[in-house]
Write a protein that holds these residues in place. Sequence first.
Motif, PDB file in Angstrom:
ATOM      1  N   THR A  12      37.602  80.849  63.332  1.00  0.00           N
ATOM      2  CA  THR A  12      38.757  81.516  62.723  1.00  0.00           C
ATOM      3  C   THR A  12      38.466  82.982  62.452  1.00  0.00           C
ATOM      4  N   ASN A  16      40.488  86.058  64.362  1.00  0.00           N
ATOM      5  CA  ASN A  16      41.216  87.063  63.594  1.00  0.00           C
ATOM      6  C   ASN A  16      40.777  88.471  63.968  1.00  0.00           C
ATOM      7  N   ARG A 137      46.826  81.350  63.490  1.00  0.00           N
ATOM      8  CA  ARG A 137      45.940  82.099  62.593  1.00  0.00           C
ATOM      9  C   ARG A 137      45.391  81.168  61.507  1.00  0.00           C
ATOM     10  N   GLY A 138      44.117  81.399  61.154  1.00  0.00           N
ATOM     11  CA  GLY A 138      43.523  80.722  60.011  1.00  0.00           C
ATOM     12  C   GLY A 138      43.688  79.214  60.015  1.00  0.00           C
ATOM     13  N   GLU A 139      44.228  78.698  58.917  1.00  0.00           N
ATOM     14  CA  GLU A 139      44.385  77.262  58.730  1.00  0.00           C
ATOM     15  C   GLU A 139      45.421  76.642  59.651  1.00  0.00           C
TER      16      GLU A 139
END
Length: 368
Positions: A12, A16, A137-139
């Motif tokens: 992650t 990003n 993105r991310g989670e």
Amino acid sequence: MRIKKYTGSTVTEVLNRVKDEMGIDAVILNTRTGQGNGSEKTLVEVTAAVDGSYPVGRGQPPRSRIIRNVTPEVTKETSSLVQEIKDLKEILHSITEYGRYTRLPGALPALVRCLIDNGVEEPITKALVHWLLVGLRGEEFNDRELIEERVIGAFEEMVSTNGGIKLRENGATVVCFVGPTGSGKTTTIAKVATEFALVRKAPVSIVTTDTKKVGAVAQLESYAEIIGVPLTVVYTPEEMKDALPSDGSRLVLVDTTGTGPHDEPGLTEVATFLKEASPDQTYVVISATTGFRSIVETFNGFKSLPVTGLLFTKLDETRAFGPILSAAITTKGCISYFTHGRSLPDGIEVADVRRLAQRVIRRNGRDG
């Protein structure tokens, strides 16, 4: 094209950084994990690329396109760029292996298993994976429902449907059915006739040119008698125009002789009958039990006819629906109907890509 490797402690984090520097048009070429130099700490390495003609950074407008191919343009003969291109070729070759996808973050490996197990073609699966890697993105990588919804939406964008048969406001609508022997044309015509004659209360007539297959006319006669619609048998193209009813029928369904996609004499004969019938719509009838290549070959073989849609039969005889979606994307064919079973009046529905895509990625309720 700019190609660059990024490293970090988590997927992650690295993704990003890729998005921040290269923007949302970045293509993820490879991800791998390993030990850092002189350290036991695990590092994640991501190789990404972006077309140099595109602006980079977060300020770009959202793009809905799905990246299909990566073709770098070599503009400078530098040793580092040559090495990057060699790495790219190796990556693109190895990513076709099923196990390669197990290194993907979050819920993506489970999703890929559903796509592959359900027969979605490798180039389409790979394009979807690249698109998700750039867009999530991310989670979000761990949100299976969100990922499924995005993939379903992508299939809806890529696969066209036409909503089925539309009757003319005045006069009769002529619809012809063509396809290989055994694809289910006769049963499909009976289902369509039942839907319009008994459910929609529209006057329906059936015309058949399939006089070569043993028992074909008798089978259609039985269906016509059960439904309560007239049937006309046509033996030559010259008889076609006179066979088309002028008694107020709103819908005329024309059955044709089963013909293989490589049977040029057979296709020519069918084309001659269709020319005299002047159909408003012509559907290629294909069994859902055939594989991706057979579906594509059948569609391409019948392209010389005035085809307006694809009709897939026998969905109850298969559990892998990926070949249907893959073939529709590959051929850009427009899907009209799905059928299943032999009972009347049930077993026919206007094609719904969303429902089919749900069955592909949510097989047996939920995978993994």
